[in-house]
Design an enzyme around this catalytic site. Structure first.
Site, PDB file in Angstrom:
ATOM      1  N   ARG A  35      32.735 -38.034 -64.950  1.00  0.00           N
ATOM      2  CA  ARG A  35      33.611 -37.303 -64.052  1.00  0.00           C
ATOM      3  C   ARG A  35      34.386 -38.208 -63.230  1.00  0.00           C
ATOM      4  O   ARG A  35      35.605 -38.282 -62.724  1.00  0.00           O
ATOM      5  CB  ARG A  35      32.962 -36.212 -63.415  1.00  0.00           C
ATOM      6  N   ASP A 139      35.505 -23.511 -47.250  1.00  0.00           N
ATOM      7  CA  ASP A 139      34.912 -24.477 -47.951  1.00  0.00           C
ATOM      8  C   ASP A 139      35.116 -25.824 -47.690  1.00  0.00           C
ATOM      9  O   ASP A 139      35.801 -26.177 -46.800  1.00  0.00           O
ATOM     10  CB  ASP A 139      35.815 -24.549 -49.317  1.00  0.00           C
TER      11      ASP A 139
HETATM   12  C1  SAM Z   1      31.651 -22.338 -58.008  1.00  0.00           C
HETATM   13  S1  SAM Z   1      32.551 -22.366 -56.421  1.00  0.00           S
HETATM   14  C2  SAM Z   1      32.096 -20.712 -56.015  1.00  0.00           C
HETATM   15  C3  SAM Z   1      33.226 -19.918 -55.485  1.00  0.00           C
HETATM   16  C4  SAM Z   1      32.868 -18.584 -55.056  1.00  0.00           C
HETATM   17  N1  SAM Z   1      32.051 -18.313 -54.034  1.00  0.00           N
HETATM   18  C5  SAM Z   1      32.478 -17.796 -56.444  1.00  0.00           C
HETATM   19  O1  SAM Z   1      31.315 -17.526 -56.330  1.00  0.00           O
HETATM   20  O2  SAM Z   1      33.251 -17.308 -57.235  1.00  0.00           O
HETATM   21  C6  SAM Z   1      31.615 -23.356 -55.169  1.00  0.00           C
HETATM   22  C7  SAM Z   1      32.321 -23.720 -54.269  1.00  0.00           C
HETATM   23  O3  SAM Z   1      31.513 -24.689 -53.297  1.00  0.00           O
HETATM   24  C8  SAM Z   1      32.124 -25.733 -52.635  1.00  0.00           C
HETATM   25  N2  SAM Z   1      31.005 -26.605 -51.918  1.00  0.00           N
HETATM   26  C9  SAM Z   1      30.088 -27.292 -52.516  1.00  0.00           C
HETATM   27  N3  SAM Z   1      29.560 -28.050 -51.500  1.00  0.00           N
HETATM   28  C10 SAM Z   1      29.908 -27.241 -50.537  1.00  0.00           C
HETATM   29  C11 SAM Z   1      29.601 -27.612 -48.909  1.00  0.00           C
HETATM   30  N4  SAM Z   1      28.383 -28.424 -48.767  1.00  0.00           N
HETATM   31  N5  SAM Z   1      29.860 -26.784 -48.214  1.00  0.00           N
HETATM   32  C12 SAM Z   1      30.953 -25.991 -48.272  1.00  0.00           C
HETATM   33  N6  SAM Z   1      31.359 -25.841 -49.771  1.00  0.00           N
HETATM   34  C13 SAM Z   1      30.743 -26.613 -50.742  1.00  0.00           C
HETATM   35  C14 SAM Z   1      32.851 -26.176 -53.887  1.00  0.00           C
HETATM   36  O4  SAM Z   1      33.936 -26.947 -53.158  1.00  0.00           O
HETATM   37  C15 SAM Z   1      33.434 -25.158 -54.493  1.00  0.00           C
HETATM   38  O5  SAM Z   1      34.589 -24.735 -54.105  1.00  0.00           O
END
Ligand code: SAM
Length: 271
Positions: A35, A139
């Protein structure tokens, strides 16, 4: 071909863990390497070591964000895990609240926040809930938040949205915007977005009546999961509803919760 040494991999993993709680064990080395390799070449850097120095330093916060984006998955879509929205609708029809405050705590591009806003707007229209409702999406990633604020989505991500809802809440793009969908201003004015790292202390942003923390716990190890869930739950009012992804297993936390359905909980009223 760039080579990622074990030492550099462990240093990268430690940086991501301490900054945002991302947990990478040795089995993820090939994934992390693939990645980041393209990005390193695109920047004209010679090695993973140079890239680590760049993102670990204070000078380029934007590149740190880029690395976070490359190492996490932002996948999301409207009305993902529809049973959660059905449960929320049933609960609100029973409660008929006059006001409602919802937090989408890892909102990615905002699909979850806007799905909730569509549901709440429809329930308001039917007189089931009052008109004092709002949705906050947060986020860690700048990039997804910028896109969420623009409120424009590829049509495919709204595949679970009924035609009636599409008509009420969305504008379909034409010409150059063919294939894109814009949220109506009536909806977007109810939804705010902001940056928040779930792995750091949260200032008081609640209390919320409903919190979605779905499909983000997968990134964290067991200890971080527990910390994050308990931290997020401090912002949910007693009796409020809490959702995690249905594939995320048992919810790890100290805060007493009543299980309602897979991935759906109510915060207990007494501690
Ligand atoms: C797979 S998406 C989930 C989106 C939505 N909640 C859903 O279920 O469709 C995961 C998100 O978590 C965010 N993320 C990862 N680590 C994080 C952190 N420490 N604090 C806040 N957001 C985080 C990522 O940037 C990503 O946009």
């Amino acid at each position: 071909m760039l080579a990622l040494s074990d030492d550099t991999y462990h240093a990268l993993a430690a940086l991501m863990y301490s900054a945002i709680g991302l947990s990478f064990n040795d089995s993820k080395k090939a994934l992390v390497s693939s990645r980041l390799a393209l990005r390193i070449q695109r920047l004209g850097l010679d090695s993973f070591e140079d890239y680590l120095a760049l993102i670990a330093g204070d000078e380029d916060a934007g590149e740190f964000q880029m690395a976070v984006d490359l190492l996490t998955t932002n996948e999301t879509y409207f009305f993902r895990e529809p049973a959660h929205y059905e449960l929320l609708e049933r609960e609100l029809k029973a409660e008929r609240p006059r006001s409602l405050s919802v937090w989408s705590a890892a909102s990615s591009f905002g699909d979850e926040a806007y799905s909730t806003a569509m549901l709440l707007s429809d329930l308001q229209q039917q007189g089931t809930i009052g008109n004092a409702w709002s949705v906050l999406g947060t986020d860690i990633s700048d990039r997804v938040l910028r896109s969420a604020c623009a409120a424009v989505y590829p049509h495919d991500r709204l595949r679970n949205v009924t035609p009636q809802r599409m008509k009420r809440h969305c504008l379909r793009g034409e010409g150059e915007s063919e294939g894109l969908v814009q949220m109506h201003s009536g909806l977007s004015e109810r939804v705010r977005f902001g940056q928040l790292n779930l792995c750091q202390p949260i200032e008081a942003i609640g209390p919320f009546d409903v919190v979605f923390l779905r499909n983000v716990l997968i990134y964290f190890d067991a200890a971080t999961k527990r910390e994050v869930v308990d931290r997020v739950l401090t912002q949910l009012r007693p009796g409020g509803l809490f959702f995690i992804g249905t594939a995320e297993g048992r919810v790890p936390c100290e805060t007493p919760l009543l299980s309602l359905a897979p991935g759906a909980f109510r915060k207990s009223v007494t501690r």
